[in-house]
Enzyme design. Structure first.
Site, short mmCIF file in Angstrom:
data_model
loop_
_atom_site.label_atom_id
_atom_site.label_comp_id
_atom_site.label_asym_id
_atom_site.label_seq_id
_atom_site.Cartn_x
_atom_site.Cartn_y
_atom_site.Cartn_z
CB SER A 60 -15.30 16.02 2.51
OG SER A 60 -15.91 14.69 3.92
CE1 TYR A 86 -10.10 15.57 3.53
CE2 TYR A 86 -11.70 14.99 4.83
CZ TYR A 86 -11.49 15.56 3.47
OH TYR A 86 -12.17 14.38 2.20
P1 NDP Z 1 -7.57 10.10 -4.39
O1 NDP Z 1 -6.77 10.12 -3.30
O2 NDP Z 1 -8.11 8.50 -4.32
O3 NDP Z 1 -7.77 10.46 -5.38
C1 NDP Z 1 -7.26 11.58 -5.61
C2 NDP Z 1 -7.24 12.57 -6.74
O4 NDP Z 1 -6.96 14.02 -7.15
C3 NDP Z 1 -6.02 11.57 -7.85
O5 NDP Z 1 -6.53 12.06 -9.08
C4 NDP Z 1 -4.99 13.00 -7.61
O6 NDP Z 1 -3.98 12.93 -9.44
C5 NDP Z 1 -5.93 14.02 -7.91
N1 NDP Z 1 -5.32 15.09 -7.47
C6 NDP Z 1 -4.57 15.46 -5.77
N2 NDP Z 1 -3.56 16.29 -5.57
C7 NDP Z 1 -4.17 16.84 -6.79
C8 NDP Z 1 -3.15 18.06 -7.15
N3 NDP Z 1 -2.31 18.61 -5.94
N4 NDP Z 1 -3.04 18.42 -8.27
C9 NDP Z 1 -3.57 18.06 -9.12
N5 NDP Z 1 -4.22 16.49 -9.17
C10 NDP Z 1 -4.68 16.29 -7.54
O7 NDP Z 1 -8.59 10.83 -3.59
P2 NDP Z 1 -10.65 10.67 -4.16
O8 NDP Z 1 -10.82 9.75 -5.23
O9 NDP Z 1 -11.32 9.56 -2.22
O10 NDP Z 1 -10.71 11.36 -3.45
C11 NDP Z 1 -11.60 12.99 -4.05
C12 NDP Z 1 -12.16 13.75 -3.27
O11 NDP Z 1 -13.81 13.68 -2.78
C13 NDP Z 1 -11.24 14.79 -2.75
O12 NDP Z 1 -11.66 16.62 -2.35
C14 NDP Z 1 -11.57 14.49 -1.92
O13 NDP Z 1 -11.68 15.25 -0.26
C15 NDP Z 1 -13.41 14.12 -1.27
N6 NDP Z 1 -14.00 12.98 -0.85
C16 NDP Z 1 -13.76 11.99 -0.80
C17 NDP Z 1 -14.06 10.80 0.10
C18 NDP Z 1 -13.80 9.38 -0.31
O14 NDP Z 1 -14.05 8.87 1.05
N7 NDP Z 1 -13.04 8.91 -0.23
C19 NDP Z 1 -15.73 11.30 1.19
C20 NDP Z 1 -15.22 12.71 1.57
C21 NDP Z 1 -14.98 13.27 -0.07
P3 NDP Z 1 -2.87 11.68 -9.22
O15 NDP Z 1 -3.41 10.66 -8.97
O16 NDP Z 1 -2.04 12.34 -9.94
O17 NDP Z 1 -2.46 12.21 -7.78
#
Ligand code: NDP
Length: 237
Positions: free
Chosen positions: A132, A146
């Site tokens: 991030s 975070y």
């Molecule tokens: P979402 O919350 O929309 O999606 C998260 C995804 O990760 C889902 O598919 C979820 O699965 C999966 N996930 C979460 N926890 C686990 C776990 N314990 N085991 C397996 N799978 C897991 O997040 P984003 O798409 O927004 O974010 C994705 C990445 O990008 C993250 O690392 C986030 O920190 C990073 N990020 C996001 C930003 C943003 O603005 N959106 C900005 C900067 C970084 P399930 O559906 O089963 O829960």
């Protein structure tokens, strides 16, 4: 468009948001794509049906389950570690267990998954961790833990790039800024504040992040390693 025909690709955390866009991008490029999810069974099943990918339930916070899942995929060409948790708030009152779970998912899982993938990864493989821009800039209160997790990824990426470089394996982090997803909706309560920090005042689309992952994983990415690729509309500028 990068061609991933015949490539063995694993996306950790692929059921929703940025991860789902990455699954779509690599599947469209011909890759043999598997992805994990934790709770979103229906979304995962729908994405598997849409893309032909394989959905695997595996909680990234469970180290044994995570390592087994990575090992079961055999010789990977690409692993993208996207699963992430976001816990924001007053550090004096935030639940310590929630913070530790976030550290498990955002820091320990990327480390152990990267190592396990590299054990049997094909030469010239790709390890990509979704970090991030908050690793570089945390311009509001409540995000210390975070930011801690995302800046930890930077040290890991630099170190592992050295460890695996001899095999042509690259290790990089993609650092998105605000990106439209369930975690950070473009119409959410924080959106206007976030846009105020940006040069391009909108959330990114998940497919914009996925395209960068495809570039890094493709043939033109061979010399990109140990790097943080920031894609944030100028949030960190
Ligand atoms: P979402 O919350 O929309 O999606 C998260 C995804 O990760 C889902 O598919 C979820 O699965 C999966 N996930 C979460 N926890 C686990 C776990 N314990 N085991 C397996 N799978 C897991 O997040 P984003 O798409 O927004 O974010 C994705 C990445 O990008 C993250 O690392 C986030 O920190 C990073 N990020 C996001 C930003 C943003 O603005 N959106 C900005 C900067 C970084 P399930 O559906 O089963 O829960």
């Amino acid at each position: 468009m990068s061609d991933f025909t015949g490539k063995n690709v694993l996306v950790l955390g692929g059921s929703r948001g940025i991860g789902a866009a990455i699954v779509r991008r690599f599947a469209k490029g011909g890759g043999k794509v598997a992805f994990t999810y934790a709770g979103s069974k229906d979304a995962a099943a729908a994405l598997a049906a849409e893309t032909g990918g394989e959905a695997i339930r595996a909680d990234s916070a469970d180290r044994d389950e995570l390592v087994r899942t990575v090992a079961d995929r055999g010789k990977l060409d690409v692993i993208i570690i996207n699963a992430g948790a976001l816990v924001l708030g007053d550090p004096l009152t935030l639940d310590a267990d929630a913070i530790d779970r976030m550290i498990d998912i955002n820091v320990r899982a990327p480390y152990h998954a990267s190592i396990e993938a590299a054990r049997r990864m094909n030469d010239n493989g790709r390890i990509i961790v979704i970090g991030s821009v908050n690793a570089d800039r945390m311009p509001f209160a409540g995000g210390a833990a975070y930011a801690l997790t995302k800046s930890a990824i930077q040290g890991m990426v630099r170190g592992l790039a050295r460890d695996f470089g001899e095999r042509g394996i690259t290790v990089n982090s993609i650092q998105p800024g605000p990106t439209d997803s369930d975690m950070n909706p473009a119409d959410g309560p924080m959106a206007a504040t976030m846009h105020s920090f940006m040069a391009i005042k909108r959330h990114a689309r998940a497919d914009e992040i996925a395209e960068l992952a495809a570039y890094i994983a493709g043939p033109h990415g061979a010399m990109i390693t140990g790097s943080m690729q920031t894609i944030d509309g100028g949030f960190g500028a």
